[in-house]
Design a protein around this motif. Structure first.
Motif, PDB file in Angstrom:
ATOM      1  N   TYR A   1       0.969  -1.295  -0.058  1.00 34.84           N
ATOM      2  CA  TYR A   1       0.041  -0.115  -0.178  1.00 34.84           C
ATOM      3  C   TYR A   1       0.919   1.413  -0.013  1.00 34.84           C
ATOM      4  CZ  TYR A   1      -3.811  -2.928   0.429  1.00 34.84           C
ATOM      5  OH  TYR A   1      -4.927  -4.000   0.152  1.00 34.84           O
ATOM      6  N   LYS A   2       2.019   1.075  -0.437  1.00 37.40           N
ATOM      7  CA  LYS A   2       2.850   2.344  -0.801  1.00 37.40           C
ATOM      8  C   LYS A   2       3.236   3.265   0.505  1.00 37.40           C
ATOM      9  CE  LYS A   2       1.237   2.245  -5.602  1.00 37.40           C
ATOM     10  NZ  LYS A   2       2.160   1.481  -6.011  1.00 37.40           N
ATOM     11  N   LEU A   3       3.437   2.603   1.490  1.00 37.88           N
ATOM     12  CA  LEU A   3       3.725   3.411   2.821  1.00 37.88           C
ATOM     13  C   LEU A   3       5.017   2.988   3.258  1.00 37.88           C
ATOM     14  CD1 LEU A   3       0.279   2.762   4.517  1.00 37.88           C
ATOM     15  CD2 LEU A   3       0.881   5.020   3.606  1.00 37.88           C
ATOM     16  N   HIS A   4       5.821   1.988   2.752  1.00 36.97           N
ATOM     17  CA  HIS A   4       7.059   1.587   3.443  1.00 36.97           C
ATOM     18  C   HIS A   4       8.018   2.497   3.251  1.00 36.97           C
ATOM     19  CE1 HIS A   4      10.641  -1.157   3.801  1.00 36.97           C
ATOM     20  NE2 HIS A   4       9.714  -1.760   4.683  1.00 36.97           N
ATOM     21  N   TYR A   5       8.095   3.528   2.286  1.00 40.34           N
ATOM     22  CA  TYR A   5       9.098   4.784   2.222  1.00 40.34           C
ATOM     23  C   TYR A   5       8.895   5.705   3.290  1.00 40.34           C
ATOM     24  CZ  TYR A   5      11.290   8.860   0.609  1.00 40.34           C
ATOM     25  OH  TYR A   5      11.997   9.857   0.203  1.00 40.34           O
ATOM     26  N   ALA A   6       7.760   5.940   3.541  1.00 36.74           N
ATOM     27  CA  ALA A   6       7.330   6.860   4.614  1.00 36.74           C
ATOM     28  C   ALA A   6       7.777   6.288   5.929  1.00 36.74           C
ATOM     29  CB  ALA A   6       5.839   7.279   4.730  1.00 36.74           C
ATOM     30  N   TYR A   7       7.397   5.010   6.331  1.00 41.98           N
ATOM     31  CA  TYR A   7       7.696   4.172   7.475  1.00 41.98           C
ATOM     32  C   TYR A   7       9.252   4.298   7.666  1.00 41.98           C
ATOM     33  CZ  TYR A   7       8.619   0.317  10.663  1.00 41.98           C
ATOM     34  OH  TYR A   7       9.115  -0.496  11.444  1.00 41.98           O
ATOM     35  N   LYS A   8       9.936   3.929   6.638  1.00 47.76           N
ATOM     36  CA  LYS A   8      11.518   4.025   6.795  1.00 47.76           C
ATOM     37  C   LYS A   8      12.121   5.247   7.265  1.00 47.76           C
ATOM     38  CE  LYS A   8      12.669  -0.277   6.013  1.00 47.76           C
ATOM     39  NZ  LYS A   8      13.350  -0.892   7.437  1.00 47.76           N
ATOM     40  N   ARG A   9      11.359   6.654   6.820  1.00 47.20           N
ATOM     41  CA  ARG A   9      11.871   7.930   7.198  1.00 47.20           C
ATOM     42  C   ARG A   9      11.521   8.289   8.522  1.00 47.20           C
ATOM     43  NH1 ARG A   9      10.434  12.051   2.564  1.00 47.20           N
ATOM     44  NH2 ARG A   9      11.583  13.119   4.354  1.00 47.20           N
ATOM     45  N   GLN A  10      10.748   7.440   9.242  1.00 50.13           N
ATOM     46  CA  GLN A  10      10.468   7.978  10.626  1.00 50.13           C
ATOM     47  C   GLN A  10      11.032   6.872  11.558  1.00 50.13           C
ATOM     48  OE1 GLN A  10       7.824   6.225  13.072  1.00 50.13           O
ATOM     49  NE2 GLN A  10       8.472   4.641  11.749  1.00 50.13           N
ATOM     50  N   SER A  11      11.105   7.124  12.919  1.00 52.24           N
ATOM     51  CA  SER A  11      12.101   6.145  13.875  1.00 52.24           C
ATOM     52  C   SER A  11      11.232   5.390  14.621  1.00 52.24           C
ATOM     53  CB  SER A  11      12.922   7.141  14.627  1.00 52.24           C
ATOM     54  OG  SER A  11      11.930   7.961  15.458  1.00 52.24           O
ATOM     55  N   LYS A  12      10.057   5.307  14.703  1.00 51.36           N
ATOM     56  CA  LYS A  12       9.199   4.223  15.575  1.00 51.36           C
ATOM     57  C   LYS A  12       9.523   2.752  15.020  1.00 51.36           C
ATOM     58  CE  LYS A  12       6.201   7.455  18.209  1.00 51.36           C
ATOM     59  NZ  LYS A  12       4.827   7.282  18.808  1.00 51.36           N
ATOM     60  N   ARG A  13       9.450   1.906  15.834  1.00 53.88           N
ATOM     61  CA  ARG A  13       9.380   0.636  15.409  1.00 53.88           C
ATOM     62  C   ARG A  13       7.721   0.211  14.953  1.00 53.88           C
ATOM     63  NH1 ARG A  13      10.649  -3.292  20.232  1.00 53.88           N
ATOM     64  NH2 ARG A  13       9.939  -4.841  18.525  1.00 53.88           N
ATOM     65  N   LEU A  14       7.423  -0.504  14.214  1.00 53.82           N
ATOM     66  CA  LEU A  14       6.081  -0.761  13.574  1.00 53.82           C
ATOM     67  C   LEU A  14       5.338  -1.076  14.738  1.00 53.82           C
ATOM     68  CD1 LEU A  14       4.356  -0.710  11.223  1.00 53.82           C
ATOM     69  CD2 LEU A  14       4.810  -3.359  10.846  1.00 53.82           C
ATOM     70  N   THR A  15       5.510  -1.860  15.725  1.00 52.68           N
ATOM     71  CA  THR A  15       4.470  -2.202  16.787  1.00 52.68           C
ATOM     72  C   THR A  15       4.058  -0.721  17.528  1.00 52.68           C
ATOM     73  OG1 THR A  15       5.207  -4.457  17.066  1.00 52.68           O
ATOM     74  CG2 THR A  15       3.565  -3.399  18.688  1.00 52.68           C
ATOM     75  N   ASP A  16       4.967  -0.061  17.948  1.00 50.32           N
ATOM     76  CA  ASP A  16       4.850   1.375  18.527  1.00 50.32           C
ATOM     77  C   ASP A  16       3.960   2.105  17.711  1.00 50.32           C
ATOM     78  OD1 ASP A  16       6.373   0.286  20.777  1.00 50.32           O
ATOM     79  OD2 ASP A  16       8.290   1.082  20.006  1.00 50.32           O
ATOM     80  N   LEU A  17       4.419   2.149  16.391  1.00 52.41           N
ATOM     81  CA  LEU A  17       3.833   3.194  15.533  1.00 52.41           C
ATOM     82  C   LEU A  17       2.140   2.882  15.268  1.00 52.41           C
ATOM     83  CD1 LEU A  17       3.946   5.615  13.306  1.00 52.41           C
ATOM     84  CD2 LEU A  17       4.229   3.459  11.734  1.00 52.41           C
ATOM     85  N   LEU A  18       2.163   1.717  15.387  1.00 50.11           N
ATOM     86  CA  LEU A  18       0.479   1.108  15.244  1.00 50.11           C
ATOM     87  C   LEU A  18      -0.081   1.276  16.353  1.00 50.11           C
ATOM     88  CD1 LEU A  18       0.924  -2.523  13.222  1.00 50.11           C
ATOM     89  CD2 LEU A  18       0.219  -0.229  12.297  1.00 50.11           C
ATOM     90  N   PHE A  19       0.276   1.197  17.680  1.00 51.81           N
ATOM     91  CA  PHE A  19      -0.391   1.574  19.099  1.00 51.81           C
ATOM     92  C   PHE A  19      -0.690   3.153  19.059  1.00 51.81           C
ATOM     93  CE2 PHE A  19       0.909  -2.470  20.739  1.00 51.81           C
ATOM     94  CZ  PHE A  19      -0.137  -2.858  21.037  1.00 51.81           C
ATOM     95  N   ASP A  20       0.170   4.131  18.196  1.00 50.35           N
ATOM     96  CA  ASP A  20       0.106   5.506  18.244  1.00 50.35           C
ATOM     97  C   ASP A  20      -1.222   5.790  17.280  1.00 50.35           C
ATOM     98  OD1 ASP A  20       2.186   5.885  20.118  1.00 50.35           O
ATOM     99  OD2 ASP A  20       3.460   6.631  18.904  1.00 50.35           O
ATOM    100  N   VAL A  21      -0.894   5.099  16.014  1.00 53.66           N
ATOM    101  CA  VAL A  21      -1.900   5.605  15.055  1.00 53.66           C
ATOM    102  C   VAL A  21      -3.322   4.987  15.344  1.00 53.66           C
ATOM    103  CG1 VAL A  21      -2.358   5.240  12.615  1.00 53.66           C
ATOM    104  CG2 VAL A  21      -0.042   5.576  13.388  1.00 53.66           C
TER     105      VAL A  21
END
Length: 521
Positions: A173-193
């Motif tokens: 879904y074309k989000l990996h580039y943005a994910y790599k440009r921020q510092s949070k781990r995926l699990t932590d990011l998902l709990f925030d979002v």
């Protein structure tokens, strides 16, 4: 919006009138010095023409400008040279100056509209700088797009988010580039979002200090599979003394209880992708057994390994053709994990065994008709039926030549043999379409040498003929579907990419506009 709203003087109006006459084809080219001699003049006239064509002539909405006004747009509307060769501002900066209506940085709606257009294929890529320049901007926009695609587009339930939204999901879904440009781990990011998931500690993932029962292990593993916990408890797999036992517990649980798999299916289905999908691959890597050996240890239901694995080395002279076929069939059916070492034999028996297995799978097992062989037996077919290694490593013939040698039946199908030599002097559009149709139907193995012509004009003419044939006649595609469906993979699939599209200079969108005037630009 009237022209007078854009032009503030007679000179401005003259500029717009001349520009309109050029893009309408009423005059062949811009007069000498049309854009001016100084950068200020050039930028002023460029602003006049861009605002005229975007806002008045095409009536593009402000929120769509950054996605619609692309390099292809500039070429089509005769503005490319002025933008890139006669003034110094970057394209994005120029658009922001010319269209203050955009104000895209603070428009969440703009972010979501552009992102949706990209994943739907309506625009080829996100605008430059779309994700922002700092981590705060990136994370805000990533949150917008993640919530949109997960909750609105795909309607994933909160309890499924942690198991569904993985790295492959972000890539798809074309989000990996943005994910790599921020510092949070995926699990932590998902709990925030997604606060809908609940707090990390909603489930107690700590192991008992002294010992965990088998039931504890299975419950934690099941919670991980169901997405109720985002990550394994610390030390869940790392304790090597109990690793094999826990891996066995979880494997038996997911295979026999969760998926209700039959014993005869296990060797066929439980492979590396299965372990990755069911969160067991990491544990598998921490231990030393090969996957086949592990499965026989974990599932005694499979029986003695010797019942499944036939002699490792086949004597060159003692194995009958029936032995060879039975063993090959067992491998492709998953009854044995892989073909025995030296199954194909040395050169004196290799060709015979290869032909035997090839003819068996194509003619007996799959019952492919002779006229379908050239279109059905492709590289993915060879991989699926464990023949790719021998085709590409053990012999030197091209696949088409090899198929004609192994299946003489192909040549006997006279009704399917097409004359692949084009007339030496002149040939009709009908000739071109007939030969192209024969190629995509598999009635001939490849397009004849020189089929696409010798110069760009000839290549484009034939490419348009074949494009219209496949899109409108063969696939009955509607005009509104063409821009989203006819992409680079489409051209590759229908034999139009390498020989034709790459030999002409038009971008795909421009080519499609020329080929299919029925598309509403």
């Amino acid at each position: 919006m009237e022209t007078k709203d854009i032009a503030t003087s007679k000179e401005d109006q003259d500029t717009i009138d001349i520009y309109d006459a050029v893009i309408e084809g009423k005059i062949g080219r811009f007069p000498p010095g049309f854009w001016g001699n100084h950068e200020d003049d050039i930028q002023h006239r460029l602003k006049l023409c861009l605002r005229y064509v975007v806002l008045q002539k095409l009536k593009i909405n402000p929120q769509e400008i950054l996605s619609e006004v692309t390099t292809s747009f500039l070429i089509k509307h005769k503005l490319y040279n002025a933008v890139y060769k006669q003034q110094s501002k970057g394209f994005k900066e120029l658009l922001n100056d010319i269209f203050p209506e955009i104000r895209y940085t603070d428009q969440d709606e703009y972010i979501i509209n552009n992102y949706d257009g990209t994943i739907e294929g309506k625009i080829t890529h996100l605008p430059q700088g779309f994700w922002g320049d700092n981590e705060e901007n990136i994370r805000h926009r990533l949150k917008l797009c993640l919530r949109y695609v997960v909750l609105q587009k795909l309607k994933i339930k909160p309890q499924e988010i942690l198991s569904e939204v993985t790295s492959p999901f972000l890539m798809k879904y074309k989000l990996h580039y943005a994910y790599k440009r921020q510092s949070k781990r995926l699990t932590d990011l998902l709990f925030d979002v997604f606060p809908e998931i609940g707090h990390k500690d909603i489930i107690n993932v700590k192991l008992p200090e002294i010992v965990s029962t088998d039931e504890d292990i299975i419950n934690i593993y099941d919670a991980a599979l169901e997405g109720k916990i985002g990550e394994w408890p610390y030390g869940f797999w790392r304790d090597k003394e109990v690793l094999q036992h826990r891996l066995k517990l979880c494997l038996r649980y997911v295979v026999l209880q969760k998926l209700n798999m039959q014993p005869h299916e296990i060797l066929l289905k439980v492979k590396r992708p299965f372990l990755v999908k069911y969160k067991l691959y990491y544990a598998f890597q921490l231990q030393s057994k090969r996957i086949a050996d592990l499965l026989f240890d974990v599932f005694p239901e499979l029986g003695n390994k010797k019942e499944h694995v036939v002699k490792k080395i086949l004597p060159g002279s003692e194995s009958t053709d029936e032995d060879i076929i039975n063993m090959y069939d067992a491998a492709i059916e998953g009854k044995i994990a892989k073909l025995p070492r030296n199954f194909w034999g040395k050169e004196d028996v290799f060709q015979h065994r290869f032909k035997l297995c090839f003819r068996y799978v194509v003619l007996q097992k799959l019952k492919i008709a002779p006229h379908e062989i050239l279109s059905e037996v492709t590289p993915p077919f060879l991989i699926q039926y464990k023949l790719d290694h021998v085709v590409y490593r053990r012999q030197s013939k091209r696949l088409t030549d090899l198929l004609f040698d192994i299946f003489p039946e192909i040549r006997d199908q006279k009704e399917y043999v097409v004359n692949i030599i084009l007339p030496e002097k002149e040939y009709t559009d009908e000739d071109i379409i007939n030969v192209y149709d024969a190629a995509i139907e598999g009635k001939l193995a490849q397009l004849p040498h020189g089929f696409w012509g010798n110069d760009e004009e000839e290549v484009q003419h034939r490419l348009k003929l074949c494009l219209r044939h496949i899109v409108q006649q063969k696939l009955n595609m509607k005009p509104q579907e063409i821009l989203s469906e006819v992409t680079r993979p489409f051209l590759i699939q229908y034999k139009l990419y390498h020989g034709a599209y790459l030999r002409q200079s038009k971008e795909l969108k421009e080519l499609l506009g020329d080929t299919f005037p029925e598309i509403d630009n």
